[in-house]
Design an enzyme around this catalytic site. Structure first.
Site, PDB file in Angstrom:
ATOM      1  N   ARG A  94       0.852  -1.189   0.000  1.00 44.83           N
ATOM      2  CA  ARG A  94       0.000   0.000   0.000  1.00 44.83           C
ATOM      3  C   ARG A  94       0.894   1.249   0.000  1.00 44.83           C
ATOM      4  O   ARG A  94       1.707   1.419   0.910  1.00 44.83           O
ATOM      5  CB  ARG A  94      -0.901  -0.012   1.243  1.00 44.83           C
ATOM      6  CG  ARG A  94      -1.738   1.245   1.363  1.00 44.83           C
ATOM      7  CD  ARG A  94      -2.667   1.257   2.585  1.00 44.83           C
ATOM      8  NE  ARG A  94      -3.306   2.572   2.612  1.00 44.83           N
ATOM      9  CZ  ARG A  94      -3.403   3.359   3.675  1.00 44.83           C
ATOM     10  NH1 ARG A  94      -2.977   2.957   4.855  1.00 44.83           N
ATOM     11  NH2 ARG A  94      -3.941   4.550   3.577  1.00 44.83           N
ATOM     12  N   HIS A 139      -2.927  11.011   0.950  1.00 46.53           N
ATOM     13  CA  HIS A 139      -2.362  10.761   2.278  1.00 46.53           C
ATOM     14  C   HIS A 139      -1.739  12.085   2.748  1.00 46.53           C
ATOM     15  O   HIS A 139      -0.529  12.182   2.956  1.00 46.53           O
ATOM     16  CB  HIS A 139      -1.353   9.621   2.221  1.00 46.53           C
ATOM     17  CG  HIS A 139      -1.089   8.947   3.540  1.00 46.53           C
ATOM     18  ND1 HIS A 139      -1.293   7.613   3.770  1.00 46.53           N
ATOM     19  CD2 HIS A 139      -0.633   9.440   4.723  1.00 46.53           C
ATOM     20  CE1 HIS A 139      -0.967   7.310   5.023  1.00 46.53           C
ATOM     21  NE2 HIS A 139      -0.558   8.409   5.621  1.00 46.53           N
ATOM     22  N   GLU A 184      -7.322   8.514   6.567  1.00 43.99           N
ATOM     23  CA  GLU A 184      -7.653   9.146   7.844  1.00 43.99           C
ATOM     24  C   GLU A 184      -8.252  10.543   7.710  1.00 43.99           C
ATOM     25  O   GLU A 184      -7.602  11.542   8.027  1.00 43.99           O
ATOM     26  CB  GLU A 184      -6.408   9.188   8.743  1.00 43.99           C
ATOM     27  CG  GLU A 184      -5.876   7.811   9.069  1.00 43.99           C
ATOM     28  CD  GLU A 184      -4.766   7.840  10.126  1.00 43.99           C
ATOM     29  OE1 GLU A 184      -4.344   8.937  10.519  1.00 43.99           O
ATOM     30  OE2 GLU A 184      -4.346   6.761  10.555  1.00 43.99           O
ATOM     31  N   ASN A 323      -7.513   1.874   9.939  1.00 45.35           N
ATOM     32  CA  ASN A 323      -6.182   2.098  10.523  1.00 45.35           C
ATOM     33  C   ASN A 323      -6.359   2.035  12.025  1.00 45.35           C
ATOM     34  O   ASN A 323      -7.211   2.737  12.583  1.00 45.35           O
ATOM     35  CB  ASN A 323      -5.646   3.501  10.183  1.00 45.35           C
ATOM     36  CG  ASN A 323      -5.250   3.658   8.724  1.00 45.35           C
ATOM     37  OD1 ASN A 323      -5.438   2.753   7.916  1.00 45.35           O
ATOM     38  ND2 ASN A 323      -4.696   4.809   8.402  1.00 45.35           N
ATOM     39  N   GLU A 395      -3.760  -0.167   8.233  1.00 46.28           N
ATOM     40  CA  GLU A 395      -2.540   0.195   8.977  1.00 46.28           C
ATOM     41  C   GLU A 395      -2.625  -0.359  10.388  1.00 46.28           C
ATOM     42  O   GLU A 395      -3.691  -0.336  11.002  1.00 46.28           O
ATOM     43  CB  GLU A 395      -2.357   1.721   9.121  1.00 46.28           C
ATOM     44  CG  GLU A 395      -1.868   2.430   7.889  1.00 46.28           C
ATOM     45  CD  GLU A 395      -1.695   3.937   8.103  1.00 46.28           C
ATOM     46  OE1 GLU A 395      -1.469   4.376   9.257  1.00 46.28           O
ATOM     47  OE2 GLU A 395      -1.803   4.675   7.113  1.00 46.28           O
TER      48      GLU A 395
HETATM   49  C1  GBH Z   1      -1.195   7.104  10.786  1.00 45.57           C
HETATM   50  O1  GBH Z   1      -1.619   8.148  11.558  1.00 45.57           O
HETATM   51  C2  GBH Z   1      -0.851   7.668   9.453  1.00 45.57           C
HETATM   52  O2  GBH Z   1      -1.715   7.210   8.448  1.00 45.57           O
HETATM   53  C3  GBH Z   1       0.580   7.466   9.063  1.00 45.57           C
HETATM   54  O3  GBH Z   1       0.920   8.344   8.042  1.00 45.57           O
HETATM   55  C4  GBH Z   1       1.458   7.603  10.275  1.00 45.57           C
HETATM   56  O4  GBH Z   1       2.822   7.565   9.947  1.00 45.57           O
HETATM   57  C5  GBH Z   1       1.120   6.488  11.207  1.00 45.57           C
HETATM   58  O5  GBH Z   1      -0.239   6.411  11.476  1.00 45.57           O
HETATM   59  C6  GBH Z   1       1.859   6.557  12.525  1.00 45.57           C
HETATM   60  O6  GBH Z   1       1.555   7.728  13.205  1.00 45.57           O
HETATM   61  O7  GBH Z   1      -4.105  10.981  21.495  1.00 45.57           O
HETATM   62  O8  GBH Z   1      -6.003   9.595  20.964  1.00 45.57           O
HETATM   63  O9  GBH Z   1      -5.942  11.831  20.154  1.00 45.57           O
HETATM   64  C7  GBH Z   1      -2.001   7.904  12.862  1.00 45.57           C
HETATM   65  C8  GBH Z   1      -2.258   9.267  13.397  1.00 45.57           C
HETATM   66  C9  GBH Z   1      -1.704   9.982  15.530  1.00 45.57           C
HETATM   67  C10 GBH Z   1      -3.993   9.893  14.799  1.00 45.57           C
HETATM   68  C11 GBH Z   1      -2.155  10.174  16.913  1.00 45.57           C
HETATM   69  C12 GBH Z   1      -4.437  10.103  16.205  1.00 45.57           C
HETATM   70  C13 GBH Z   1      -3.810  11.204  18.283  1.00 45.57           C
HETATM   71  C14 GBH Z   1      -4.362  10.065  19.086  1.00 45.57           C
HETATM   72  N1  GBH Z   1      -2.703   9.278  14.756  1.00 45.57           N
HETATM   73  N2  GBH Z   1      -3.419  10.838  16.928  1.00 45.57           N
HETATM   74  S1  GBH Z   1      -5.152  10.648  20.523  1.00 45.57           S
END
Ligand code: GBH
Length: 499
Positions: A94, A139, A184, A323, A395
């Site tokens: 992906r 993305h 997302e 994800n 993911e």
């Molecule tokens: C994904 O995002 C992305 O798709 C990817 O690009 C990224 O590298 C990967 O994951 C790892 O981060 O404290 O409960 O509010 C995940 C993004 C980051 C979204 C943390 C929610 C806050 C959680 N997430 N965010 S919370």
């Protein structure tokens, strides 16, 4: 007599093996995204994205003041990436298309010849190696030109995105049969419009919610474009990838706020698409209308859908893209308790405090707490809410600081989360059709820069050659993919015993 015993042992052994095996046809893959790996930020005629703009104009936005101008240099080293994908024996890879690399001006009047050539090479390279491409259209790297015109808060972006999708389908759909429209939407809108991700605009009350409506419509229009113009010919499947954590109530009294927090954080992006009724989650719609009124707004800050829009979005999926990384414990905030912006999207809007349990291990990313059962619970909840839909886990993965190749914590994370996937499939009859590890290789982790690493393969960002090296977790995942089962050693034992 002797024969009977042998048959009995075989039956038991098989049962044991079967219960650890993924169902026939289950697909394994790994993921990356364009901005996080490609580099080549201004190669050829590529346009500027909102992340290019962010890292160059506000370096302090990134923990280590780094950027992804070069990143893994996958723009040049893509064959190396494909070699790793092949080495692991993955069923699919992906990756995402950079909108401003394919359409330098954001609009479909001009297609970049080099952009087209690059993605054709990756797609053809994968297929030549027997690996299916799974392509994400968006993305997070919006063309800056479109941001200057209001980005995801401008309703016209719905058609701009559909135009871009049509270009991508026209160029690549003959060889790509699984598509993710938007990665997302929650990160795009609640991250981007609460100032946590590019474009770094702080407007939770209005901006984030306009964005919410428009990403859903944009996704749905792209879905319909495929249905109407490409489906009959190519028979591909499309969905969106929602990021959902598992939310559980802290006490029995916190059930109501937990349900609302789920609807606000994830249901906002899934109910309109997957529910039988369509539209916003009803409890959330009521809450937002009441709250907006109390705040003196003439109408709900959660923008209404027309009947046509509800119909457009409803059912715009061929599978459920999920994800998933982590879990939270939800409680109602105490009166007067102040909750920070980083406490999660549900904090400010709902007065919900999101906590974690002390025994949940923390990854290098402070938000990533390990609770494998959360994934099984979430899979069950999706089935319960939206019916017996096919689910592709788009993911799942774990971050460390990347200093060692011997990454036992990551192996344990994958083992424990995959075990919960298996339980959801075998015990709860949830139709999970595939699993995607995030990520194939270390890459630019957004505002964390290169301080946290998610790669099955490490990348040395201090070397101009950006050498990749297999971590122990790459070997572990390879063995799972080969065996199509967990606890690979036990499968081997069984064979020896009956031989
Ligand atoms: C994904 O995002 C992305 O798709 C990817 O690009 C990224 O590298 C990967 O994951 C790892 O981060 O404290 O409960 O509010 C995940 C993004 C980051 C979204 C943390 C929610 C806050 C959680 N997430 N965010 S919370």
């Amino acid at each position: 007599m002797c024969l009977l015993v042998v048959v009995g042992v075989l039956a038991v052994a098989n049962e044991r093996v079967d219960s650890q095996s993924f169902p026939p046809g289950f697909q394994f893959g790994a993921a990356t995204s364009a901005y996080q790996i490609e580099g080549g930020w201004n190669a050829s005629d590529k346009g500027e994205s909102i992340w290019d703009r962010m890292v160059h104009s506000r370096p302090d936005f990134i923990d280590d003041r780094s950027n992804a101008d070069v990143a893994c240099d996958s723009y040049n080293l893509w064959e190396e990436d494909l070699r790793l994908v092949q080495e692991m024996g993955l069923d699919f890879y992906r990756f995402s298309i950079s909108w401003p690399r394919l359409l330098p001006h954001g609009f479909s009047n001009k297609i970049s010849e080099d952009g087209r050539r690059y993605y054709n090479a990756v797609i053809d390279g994968l297929r030549a190696r027997g690996v299916a491409p799974v392509v994400t259209l968006y993305h997070w790297d919006l063309p800056q030109r479109l941001q200057d015109l209001g980005g995801w808060t401008n309703p016209l972006i719905v058609e701009w995105f559909a135009d871009y999708a049509r270009v991508a389908f026209t160029l690549f759909a003959d060889r790509v049969s699984t598509w993710i429209t938007i990665n997302e939407p929650g990160s795009v809108c609640d991250g981007g419009y609460r100032g946590l991700l590019a474009p770094g605009v702080r407007d939770r009350e209005i901006g984030a919610l306009l964005c919410t409506k428009h990403v859903l419509l944009a996704h749905a229009r792209a879905y319909r474009v495929y249905q109407e113009e490409f489906k009959a010919k190519y028979l591909g499947e499309l969905s969106i990838a929602n990021q959902e954590s598992w939310y559980e109530p802290k006490t029995d009294q916190d059930m109501e706020i937990t349900l609302l927090a789920r609807e606000y954080s994830f249901g906002r992006y899934s109910h309109p698409i997957y529910s039988a009724a369509g539209g916003w989650p009803p409890a959330l719609e009521r809450y937002m209308a009441d709250n907006s009124k109390k705040e003196g707004y003439p109408r709900s800050r959660l923008p209404a859908f027309t009947q046509d829009e509800i119909q457009l979005v409803k059912g715009s999926f061929d599978f459920y893209g999920l994800n998933h990384y982590t879990s939270r414990v939800v409680r109602a905030a105490a009166p007067g308790e102040s909750l920070s912006r980083r406490a999660g999207v549900a904090a400010e809007e709902l007065g919900a405090a999101l906590e974690t349990r002390p025994h949940w291990k923390t990854a290098a990313s402070s938000w990533l707490k390990v609770n494998p059962e959360g994934l099984r619970n979430l899979l069950k909840l999706i089935k319960q809410q939206y019916g017996d839909v096919k689910i592709l886990i788009t993911e799942n993965g774990y971050s460390d600081t990347g200093h060692q190749l011997d990454d036992h914590d990551r192996i344990n994370y994958y083992k424990d989360y995959l075990e919960q996937v298996l339980l959801a499939v075998t015990e709860d009859a949830v139709r999970v059709v595939g699993y995607t590890a995030w990520s194939l290789l270390d890459n630019f982790e957004w505002t964390s820069g290169y301080t946290s690493r998610f790669g099955l393969y490490s990348v040395d960002f201090t070397s101009p050659m950006r050498p990749r090296a297999a971590r122990a977790s790459a070997r572990y995942y390879t063995s799972v993919v080969r065996a199509r089962a967990l606890r690979v050693t036990r499968v081997a034992d069984t064979h020896n015993a009956t031989a």
